[in-house]
Write a protein that holds these residues in place. Structure first.
Motif, PDB file in Angstrom:
ATOM      1  N   THR A   6       0.826  -1.209   0.000  1.00  0.00           N
ATOM      2  CA  THR A   6       0.000   0.000   0.000  1.00  0.00           C
ATOM      3  C   THR A   6       0.858   1.257   0.000  1.00  0.00           C
ATOM      4  OG1 THR A   6      -1.678  -1.191   1.246  1.00  0.00           O
ATOM      5  CG2 THR A   6      -1.847   1.205   1.203  1.00  0.00           C
ATOM      6  N   ARG A   7       1.855   1.279   0.848  1.00  0.00           N
ATOM      7  CA  ARG A   7       2.733   2.450   0.971  1.00  0.00           C
ATOM      8  C   ARG A   7       3.876   2.419  -0.027  1.00  0.00           C
ATOM      9  NH1 ARG A   7       1.550   0.977   6.447  1.00  0.00           N
ATOM     10  NH2 ARG A   7       0.510   2.654   7.541  1.00  0.00           N
ATOM     11  N   GLN A   8       4.141   1.242  -0.621  1.00  0.00           N
ATOM     12  CA  GLN A   8       5.274   1.051  -1.532  1.00  0.00           C
ATOM     13  C   GLN A   8       6.597   1.398  -0.853  1.00  0.00           C
ATOM     14  OE1 GLN A   8       5.245  -0.248  -4.885  1.00  0.00           O
ATOM     15  NE2 GLN A   8       3.353  -0.949  -3.926  1.00  0.00           N
ATOM     16  N   ARG A   9       6.703   0.977   0.411  1.00  0.00           N
ATOM     17  CA  ARG A   9       7.904   1.237   1.202  1.00  0.00           C
ATOM     18  C   ARG A   9       8.155   0.084   2.151  1.00  0.00           C
ATOM     19  NH1 ARG A   9       8.277   7.445   2.803  1.00  0.00           N
ATOM     20  NH2 ARG A   9      10.460   6.955   2.584  1.00  0.00           N
ATOM     21  N   ARG A  10       9.383   0.014   2.652  1.00  0.00           N
ATOM     22  CA  ARG A  10       9.721  -0.951   3.684  1.00  0.00           C
ATOM     23  C   ARG A  10       9.154  -0.462   5.011  1.00  0.00           C
ATOM     24  NH1 ARG A  10      11.590  -5.844   2.898  1.00  0.00           N
ATOM     25  NH2 ARG A  10      13.817  -5.906   2.808  1.00  0.00           N
ATOM     26  N   ILE A  11       8.679  -1.400   5.821  1.00  0.00           N
ATOM     27  CA  ILE A  11       8.155  -1.055   7.139  1.00  0.00           C
ATOM     28  C   ILE A  11       8.749  -1.997   8.176  1.00  0.00           C
ATOM     29  CG2 ILE A  11       5.990  -0.027   6.333  1.00  0.00           C
ATOM     30  CD1 ILE A  11       4.605  -2.680   7.040  1.00  0.00           C
ATOM     31  N   LEU A  12       8.759  -1.511   9.390  1.00  0.00           N
ATOM     32  CA  LEU A  12       9.204  -2.291  10.527  1.00  0.00           C
ATOM     33  C   LEU A  12       7.957  -2.608  11.342  1.00  0.00           C
ATOM     34  CD1 LEU A  12      11.941  -3.201  11.652  1.00  0.00           C
ATOM     35  CD2 LEU A  12      11.970  -1.131  13.024  1.00  0.00           C
ATOM     36  N   LEU A  13       7.682  -3.893  11.523  1.00  0.00           N
ATOM     37  CA  LEU A  13       6.506  -4.330  12.269  1.00  0.00           C
ATOM     38  C   LEU A  13       6.908  -4.769  13.662  1.00  0.00           C
ATOM     39  CD1 LEU A  13       4.689  -6.506   9.577  1.00  0.00           C
ATOM     40  CD2 LEU A  13       4.107  -4.201  10.304  1.00  0.00           C
ATOM     41  N   HIS A  14       6.256  -4.190  14.627  1.00  0.00           N
ATOM     42  CA  HIS A  14       6.452  -4.516  16.028  1.00  0.00           C
ATOM     43  C   HIS A  14       5.043  -4.686  16.581  1.00  0.00           C
ATOM     44  CE1 HIS A  14       6.974  -3.400  20.293  1.00  0.00           C
ATOM     45  NE2 HIS A  14       8.143  -3.983  20.162  1.00  0.00           N
ATOM     46  N   PRO A  15       4.805  -5.555  17.558  1.00  0.00           N
ATOM     47  CA  PRO A  15       3.439  -5.710  18.063  1.00  0.00           C
ATOM     48  C   PRO A  15       2.789  -4.362  18.374  1.00  0.00           C
ATOM     49  CG  PRO A  15       4.852  -7.350  19.055  1.00  0.00           C
ATOM     50  CD  PRO A  15       5.751  -6.429  18.258  1.00  0.00           C
ATOM     51  N   GLU A  16       1.680  -4.125  17.738  1.00  0.00           N
ATOM     52  CA  GLU A  16       0.880  -2.904  17.892  1.00  0.00           C
ATOM     53  C   GLU A  16       1.549  -1.652  17.346  1.00  0.00           C
ATOM     54  OE1 GLU A  16      -0.568  -2.502  21.867  1.00  0.00           O
ATOM     55  OE2 GLU A  16      -1.096  -4.620  21.998  1.00  0.00           O
ATOM     56  N   THR A  17       2.623  -1.798  16.570  1.00  0.00           N
ATOM     57  CA  THR A  17       3.323  -0.642  16.009  1.00  0.00           C
ATOM     58  C   THR A  17       3.768  -0.938  14.587  1.00  0.00           C
ATOM     59  OG1 THR A  17       4.196  -0.137  18.207  1.00  0.00           O
ATOM     60  CG2 THR A  17       5.246   0.955  16.359  1.00  0.00           C
ATOM     61  N   VAL A  18       3.609   0.061  13.713  1.00  0.00           N
ATOM     62  CA  VAL A  18       4.145  -0.010  12.359  1.00  0.00           C
ATOM     63  C   VAL A  18       4.998   1.235  12.159  1.00  0.00           C
ATOM     64  CG1 VAL A  18       3.613   0.013   9.898  1.00  0.00           C
ATOM     65  CG2 VAL A  18       2.162  -1.278  11.473  1.00  0.00           C
ATOM     66  N   VAL A  19       6.246   1.033  11.749  1.00  0.00           N
ATOM     67  CA  VAL A  19       7.144   2.155  11.489  1.00  0.00           C
ATOM     68  C   VAL A  19       7.439   2.159   9.999  1.00  0.00           C
ATOM     69  CG1 VAL A  19       9.411   3.146  11.960  1.00  0.00           C
ATOM     70  CG2 VAL A  19       8.171   1.940  13.773  1.00  0.00           C
ATOM     71  N   VAL A  20       7.066   3.257   9.329  1.00  0.00           N
ATOM     72  CA  VAL A  20       7.353   3.405   7.901  1.00  0.00           C
ATOM     73  C   VAL A  20       8.770   3.951   7.786  1.00  0.00           C
ATOM     74  CG1 VAL A  20       6.653   4.501   5.747  1.00  0.00           C
ATOM     75  CG2 VAL A  20       4.917   3.844   7.426  1.00  0.00           C
ATOM     76  N   LEU A  21       9.612   3.220   7.087  1.00  0.00           N
ATOM     77  CA  LEU A  21      11.030   3.577   6.991  1.00  0.00           C
ATOM     78  C   LEU A  21      11.320   4.425   5.764  1.00  0.00           C
ATOM     79  CD1 LEU A  21      12.385   0.033   7.811  1.00  0.00           C
ATOM     80  CD2 LEU A  21      12.442   2.013   9.335  1.00  0.00           C
ATOM     81  N   ASN A  22      12.267   5.338   5.900  1.00  0.00           N
ATOM     82  CA  ASN A  22      12.764   6.036   4.724  1.00  0.00           C
ATOM     83  C   ASN A  22      13.795   5.135   4.051  1.00  0.00           C
ATOM     84  OD1 ASN A  22      15.189   6.309   6.129  1.00  0.00           O
ATOM     85  ND2 ASN A  22      14.835   8.439   6.672  1.00  0.00           N
ATOM     86  N   GLY A  23      14.316   5.545   2.932  1.00  0.00           N
ATOM     87  CA  GLY A  23      15.237   4.717   2.166  1.00  0.00           C
ATOM     88  C   GLY A  23      16.496   4.342   2.910  1.00  0.00           C
ATOM     89  N   SER A  24      17.094   5.292   3.634  1.00  0.00           N
ATOM     90  CA  SER A  24      18.335   4.986   4.338  1.00  0.00           C
ATOM     91  C   SER A  24      18.089   4.070   5.533  1.00  0.00           C
ATOM     92  CB  SER A  24      19.042   6.271   4.773  1.00  0.00           C
ATOM     93  OG  SER A  24      18.208   7.042   5.607  1.00  0.00           O
ATOM     94  N   GLY A  25      16.997   4.269   6.236  1.00  0.00           N
ATOM     95  CA  GLY A  25      16.665   3.384   7.361  1.00  0.00           C
ATOM     96  C   GLY A  25      16.457   1.960   6.895  1.00  0.00           C
ATOM     97  N   ALA A  26      15.745   1.797   5.784  1.00  0.00           N
ATOM     98  CA  ALA A  26      15.518   0.459   5.230  1.00  0.00           C
ATOM     99  C   ALA A  26      16.837  -0.179   4.789  1.00  0.00           C
ATOM    100  CB  ALA A  26      14.546   0.536   4.062  1.00  0.00           C
ATOM    101  N   ALA A  27      17.713   0.615   4.166  1.00  0.00           N
ATOM    102  CA  ALA A  27      18.998   0.085   3.700  1.00  0.00           C
ATOM    103  C   ALA A  27      19.842  -0.406   4.871  1.00  0.00           C
ATOM    104  CB  ALA A  27      19.753   1.157   2.911  1.00  0.00           C
ATOM    105  N   ILE A  28      19.824   0.325   5.974  1.00  0.00           N
ATOM    106  CA  ILE A  28      20.573  -0.093   7.157  1.00  0.00           C
ATOM    107  C   ILE A  28      20.008  -1.403   7.698  1.00  0.00           C
ATOM    108  CG2 ILE A  28      21.096   0.461   9.567  1.00  0.00           C
ATOM    109  CD1 ILE A  28      21.080   3.459   8.667  1.00  0.00           C
ATOM    110  N   LEU A  29      18.685  -1.451   7.867  1.00  0.00           N
ATOM    111  CA  LEU A  29      18.069  -2.624   8.487  1.00  0.00           C
ATOM    112  C   LEU A  29      18.162  -3.875   7.622  1.00  0.00           C
ATOM    113  CD1 LEU A  29      14.979  -1.066  10.260  1.00  0.00           C
ATOM    114  CD2 LEU A  29      17.185  -1.707  11.210  1.00  0.00           C
ATOM    115  N   GLU A  30      18.215  -3.710   6.320  1.00  0.00           N
ATOM    116  CA  GLU A  30      18.373  -4.875   5.441  1.00  0.00           C
ATOM    117  C   GLU A  30      19.708  -5.581   5.692  1.00  0.00           C
ATOM    118  OE1 GLU A  30      17.819  -3.170   1.588  1.00  0.00           O
ATOM    119  OE2 GLU A  30      15.634  -3.241   1.754  1.00  0.00           O
ATOM    120  N   LEU A  31      20.696  -4.848   6.178  1.00  0.00           N
ATOM    121  CA  LEU A  31      22.017  -5.418   6.440  1.00  0.00           C
ATOM    122  C   LEU A  31      22.185  -5.909   7.881  1.00  0.00           C
ATOM    123  CD1 LEU A  31      24.122  -2.803   4.461  1.00  0.00           C
ATOM    124  CD2 LEU A  31      23.685  -5.190   3.819  1.00  0.00           C
ATOM    125  N   CYS A  32      21.191  -5.675   8.709  1.00  0.00           N
ATOM    126  CA  CYS A  32      21.255  -6.093  10.116  1.00  0.00           C
ATOM    127  C   CYS A  32      20.777  -7.533  10.240  1.00  0.00           C
ATOM    128  CB  CYS A  32      20.414  -5.163  10.985  1.00  0.00           C
ATOM    129  SG  CYS A  32      21.083  -3.498  11.102  1.00  0.00           S
TER     130      CYS A  32
END
Length: 109
Positions: free
Chosen positions: A40-66
């Motif tokens: 829907t958002r066409q973006r990477r998101i971080l899912l946590h119980p009861e929380t959704v964090v929409v990531l910007n491009g750099s945040g997503a790039a960092i987390l993909e390597l974690c």
């Protein structure tokens, strides 16, 4: 490394407020957190119980390597090859905020 009762070794993980991220740490998302793509958002998101964090491009790039295999220093180097300049201190601050929220775990390098 901590020895377990089976004689194998297990990496010690750190998380929570006050934990500082250093270059030799190996970050990994906590078990209750997921990195996924939101159609829907066409973006990477971080899912946590009861929380959704929409990531910007750099945040997503960092987390993909974690993935628990790359050190923070290796993540900064890899991002430096993809982009012109990657401030290592900003990457560490971003990861420190996630560790403080217990969304990220650090394994000793």
């Amino acid at each position: 490394m901590d020895p377990t009762s089976t004689g194998t070794t297990r990496a010690r993980t750190r998380t929570g407020p006050g934990v500082e991220v250093c270059g030799s740490d190996r970050p990994l998302l906590a078990r209750h957190v997921r990195l996924t793509f939101c159609r829907t958002r066409q973006r990477r998101i971080l899912l946590h119980p009861e929380t959704v964090v929409v990531l910007n491009g750099s945040g997503a790039a960092i987390l993909e390597l974690c993935d628990g295999r790359h050190t923070v220093a290796e993540i900064v180097t890899e991002l430096g090859t993809r982009y012109r300049a990657v401030p290592g201190d900003e990457v560490r601050r971003f990861l420190t905020r996630l560790v403080a929220r217990r969304w990220m775990e650090l394994t000793d390098g």
